[in-house]
Design a protein around this motif. Structure first.
Motif, PDB file in Angstrom:
ATOM      1  N   LEU A   1     -16.903   0.214   1.576  1.00 57.49           N
ATOM      2  CA  LEU A   1     -15.605   1.018   1.163  1.00 57.49           C
ATOM      3  C   LEU A   1     -14.940   1.544   2.545  1.00 57.49           C
ATOM      4  CD1 LEU A   1     -16.613   2.567  -1.903  1.00 57.49           C
ATOM      5  CD2 LEU A   1     -14.986   0.734  -1.949  1.00 57.49           C
ATOM      6  N   LYS A   2     -15.813   2.110   3.320  1.00 58.59           N
ATOM      7  CA  LYS A   2     -15.312   2.881   4.470  1.00 58.59           C
ATOM      8  C   LYS A   2     -14.596   2.063   5.537  1.00 58.59           C
ATOM      9  CE  LYS A   2     -18.545   6.637   4.529  1.00 58.59           C
ATOM     10  NZ  LYS A   2     -19.720   7.172   5.260  1.00 58.59           N
ATOM     11  N   LEU A   3     -15.168   0.757   5.362  1.00 61.20           N
ATOM     12  CA  LEU A   3     -14.453  -0.290   6.442  1.00 61.20           C
ATOM     13  C   LEU A   3     -13.174  -0.463   6.064  1.00 61.20           C
ATOM     14  CD1 LEU A   3     -14.909  -2.296   8.979  1.00 61.20           C
ATOM     15  CD2 LEU A   3     -15.933  -3.920   7.234  1.00 61.20           C
ATOM     16  N   PHE A   4     -13.271  -0.976   4.693  1.00 55.81           N
ATOM     17  CA  PHE A   4     -11.814  -1.305   4.276  1.00 55.81           C
ATOM     18  C   PHE A   4     -10.917  -0.136   4.520  1.00 55.81           C
ATOM     19  CE2 PHE A   4      -8.743  -1.419   0.809  1.00 55.81           C
ATOM     20  CZ  PHE A   4      -8.149  -2.669   1.083  1.00 55.81           C
ATOM     21  N   ALA A   5     -11.139   1.038   4.040  1.00 54.08           N
ATOM     22  CA  ALA A   5     -10.291   2.224   4.283  1.00 54.08           C
ATOM     23  C   ALA A   5      -9.804   2.115   5.601  1.00 54.08           C
ATOM     24  CB  ALA A   5     -10.796   3.495   3.832  1.00 54.08           C
ATOM     25  N   ASP A   6     -10.472   2.061   6.772  1.00 57.48           N
ATOM     26  CA  ASP A   6     -10.349   2.149   8.035  1.00 57.48           C
ATOM     27  C   ASP A   6      -9.261   1.087   8.672  1.00 57.48           C
ATOM     28  OD1 ASP A   6     -11.965   4.362   8.395  1.00 57.48           O
ATOM     29  OD2 ASP A   6     -13.628   3.260   9.084  1.00 57.48           O
ATOM     30  N   ILE A   7      -9.648  -0.034   8.073  1.00 58.81           N
ATOM     31  CA  ILE A   7      -8.805  -1.369   8.210  1.00 58.81           C
ATOM     32  C   ILE A   7      -7.316  -1.259   7.726  1.00 58.81           C
ATOM     33  CG2 ILE A   7      -8.662  -3.877   8.276  1.00 58.81           C
ATOM     34  CD1 ILE A   7     -11.609  -4.078   8.475  1.00 58.81           C
TER      35      ILE A   7
ATOM     36  N   GLY B   1      -0.367   1.122   8.911  1.00 57.56           N
ATOM     37  CA  GLY B   1       0.490   2.251   9.829  1.00 57.56           C
ATOM     38  C   GLY B   1       0.932   3.704   9.151  1.00 57.56           C
ATOM     39  N   PRO B   2       1.138   4.584  10.121  1.00 55.76           N
ATOM     40  CA  PRO B   2       1.374   5.827   9.874  1.00 55.76           C
ATOM     41  C   PRO B   2       2.399   6.115   8.547  1.00 55.76           C
ATOM     42  CG  PRO B   2       2.430   5.332  11.808  1.00 55.76           C
ATOM     43  CD  PRO B   2       1.461   4.197  11.581  1.00 55.76           C
ATOM     44  N   SER B   3       3.567   4.956   8.655  1.00 46.62           N
ATOM     45  CA  SER B   3       4.556   5.597   7.447  1.00 46.62           C
ATOM     46  C   SER B   3       4.038   4.972   6.032  1.00 46.62           C
ATOM     47  CB  SER B   3       5.559   4.512   7.768  1.00 46.62           C
ATOM     48  OG  SER B   3       5.164   3.179   7.802  1.00 46.62           O
ATOM     49  N   ALA B   4       2.736   4.264   5.908  1.00 49.07           N
ATOM     50  CA  ALA B   4       2.379   4.110   4.414  1.00 49.07           C
ATOM     51  C   ALA B   4       1.422   5.200   3.922  1.00 49.07           C
ATOM     52  CB  ALA B   4       1.492   2.682   4.734  1.00 49.07           C
ATOM     53  N   MET B   5       1.329   4.861   2.762  1.00 51.07           N
ATOM     54  CA  MET B   5       0.405   6.013   2.137  1.00 51.07           C
ATOM     55  C   MET B   5      -0.724   5.132   1.184  1.00 51.07           C
ATOM     56  SD  MET B   5       1.311   8.768  -0.769  1.00 51.07           S
ATOM     57  CE  MET B   5       0.007  10.105  -1.413  1.00 51.07           C
ATOM     58  N   SER B   6      -1.885   5.427   1.766  1.00 46.76           N
ATOM     59  CA  SER B   6      -2.859   4.768   1.235  1.00 46.76           C
ATOM     60  C   SER B   6      -3.663   5.391   0.395  1.00 46.76           C
ATOM     61  CB  SER B   6      -3.737   4.023   2.570  1.00 46.76           C
ATOM     62  OG  SER B   6      -3.022   3.200   3.167  1.00 46.76           O
ATOM     63  N   ALA B   7      -4.400   5.154  -0.483  1.00 49.96           N
ATOM     64  CA  ALA B   7      -5.258   5.975  -1.699  1.00 49.96           C
ATOM     65  C   ALA B   7      -6.224   5.039  -2.123  1.00 49.96           C
ATOM     66  CB  ALA B   7      -4.134   6.524  -2.494  1.00 49.96           C
ATOM     67  N   ARG B   8      -7.464   5.857  -2.386  1.00 49.96           N
ATOM     68  CA  ARG B   8      -8.484   5.121  -3.366  1.00 49.96           C
ATOM     69  C   ARG B   8      -8.203   5.630  -4.484  1.00 49.96           C
ATOM     70  NH1 ARG B   8     -15.021   6.523  -2.941  1.00 49.96           N
ATOM     71  NH2 ARG B   8     -15.661   4.810  -4.429  1.00 49.96           N
ATOM     72  N   LEU B   9      -7.974   4.794  -5.223  1.00 52.51           N
ATOM     73  CA  LEU B   9      -7.506   5.339  -6.702  1.00 52.51           C
ATOM     74  C   LEU B   9      -8.790   5.538  -7.798  1.00 52.51           C
ATOM     75  CD1 LEU B   9      -4.654   2.974  -7.630  1.00 52.51           C
ATOM     76  CD2 LEU B   9      -4.754   5.519  -6.771  1.00 52.51           C
ATOM     77  N   GLY B  10     -10.170   4.853  -7.168  1.00 56.23           N
ATOM     78  CA  GLY B  10     -11.174   5.169  -7.906  1.00 56.23           C
ATOM     79  C   GLY B  10     -11.979   3.839  -7.762  1.00 56.23           C
TER      80      GLY B  10
END
Length: 389
Positions: free
Chosen positions: A277-283, A289-298
């Motif tokens: 999960l951490k690896l995927f989040a980092d990639i 990029g910084p303009s995107a908004m990434s989230a882990r929904l669950g």
């Protein structure tokens, strides 16, 4: 009120401000240095008030000179606390040099110039240090966006202006109107001192409290494992990203699910699953990029909002994330775990949909990607976003 009463009132106000700041220091360990410096500054100001009330008991110019130096030390401590917000500090040698130079100026001026220095010359260093404190707060990265910041800057700037007028305008008025002006200025100085003490201490405490509240709010919105936004953060913050774009702009959203994640946990253990999960989040964070908004929904479910981006460009980003993640997870020098993702993509203009509809459409596309064998990206059909709403 007469001057002695105003001196006592100012001293009491400063002591209360110092006590309140020390008490607040217990609740904000991350800002203990700054609050400690400000509490010390208020105590030094109080000492300066006591010295000012008894300055005539000391021989020659020593009483007024010592009082002025103690007061300036208090302002320097306030400046030091503001600089500390951003991890900066005023060099000790600079502080010592300034105080030594001022002390030497008082001694060289002697008894004959005590009135000139007390009423006018000694006001200039105070005006200068307060102006520097206002400037430091204006440039502070930590204070950016805090509602109390403009108030604190205004308080320091107005105090600086008041003492600049004492240094440069009052001598002219005294020469024209006579010495009676100095009595009025003395009383005005004490009234202003009480207001400044209250306003400065309250605004600086508000800065620390607001920063702490913002930190707690950010923690509540952040997933502890991946450091991405959590579900709460995504639904609270994402609409702002959509609303900030130009009317008619296209937005894209990637709904992502790690394939067979339960099997990964069962076979390699939950620690390995967390590392996946951490690896995927980092990639995902790096490629989106910084303009995107990434989230882990669950669980193993993620979403990446790409404001002001058309679907084709978003599809390329999704493919890049999926490819990089599969390669990194499978490397023998890394996790050495076969892991892939399924992705659903939805696109809509800001006039067509809201966040819920966009996510629903992306989820439909994600479900189709799973049904078609996983490890792929599927795009929601035109018009599906509106229907999902």
């Amino acid at each position: 009120m007469d001057l002695p009463t105003l001196w006592y009132l100012t001293t009491g106000t400063l002591l209360v401000a110092a006590a309140m700041t020390l008490w607040e220091r217990k609740a904000h360990a991350q800002r203990s240095r700054e609050l400690g410096l400000w509490a010390c500054a208020y105590a030094v100001f109080a000492l300066g008030c006591v010295l000012a009330m008894n300055r005539e008991l000391l021989a020659g110019a020593f009483g007024p000179a010592l009082t002025n130096l103690v007061m300036i030390l208090g302002y320097l401590l306030v400046l030091q606390g503001i600089l500390a917000l951003d991890g900066r500090r005023l060099p000790l040698i600079l502080t010592a040099t300034l105080l030594a130079a001022l002390g030497a100026a008082w001694l060289l001026a002697g008894q004959a110039s005590v009135s000139l220095f007390w009423n006018h010359v000694g006001a200039f260093p105070i005006a200068l240090v307060c102006a520097l404190a206002a400037l430091a707060l204006h440039r502070s990265r930590v204070a950016q966006g805090l509602r109390s910041r403009p108030i604190a800057i205004a308080v320091l700037a107005c105090h600086s202006l008041f003492y600049a007028l004492r240094a440069f305008a009052v001598p002219i008025l005294a020469a024209v109107q006579g010495e009676a002006v100095l009595v009025i200025v003395a009383k005005s100085t004490m009234y202003e001192a009480v207001l400044f003490t209250v306003a400065m201490s309250m605004s600086l405490l508000s800065l620390v409290r607001e920063e702490d509240r913002a930190r707690l709010l950010a923690t509540a919105r952040t997933d502890f494992l991946t450091d991405l936004n959590n579900r709460q953060g995504f639904f609270e913050l994402a609409p702002r990203h959509l609303g900030s774009e130009a009317r008619g702009a296209s937005h894209s959203l990637l709904a992502i699910d790690l394939d067979h994640f339960k099997a990964i946990n069962d076979r390699y253990g939950h620690d390995a699953g967390d590392r996946v999960l951490k690896l995927f989040a980092d990639i995902a964070r790096e490629i989106a990029g910084p303009s995107a908004m990434s989230a882990r929904l669950g669980g193993e479910e993620f979403a990446i909002l790409l404001p002001n981006m058309r679907g084709e460009e978003a599809r390329l980003i999704g493919q890049s994330i999926a490819r990089r993640f599969a390669e990194a997870a499978a490397r023998s020098d890394g996790l050495a775990i076969p892991a892939t993702v399924s992705i659903g993509l939805a696109e809509a203009s800001s006039q067509e949909t809201d966040l819920i509809a966009l996510l629903a459409a992306a989820d439909h596309a994600l479900y189709r990607a799973k049904m078609l064998g996983r490890n792929r990206i599927e795009v929601a059909k035109p018009g599906q976003v509106v229907r999902a709403a």
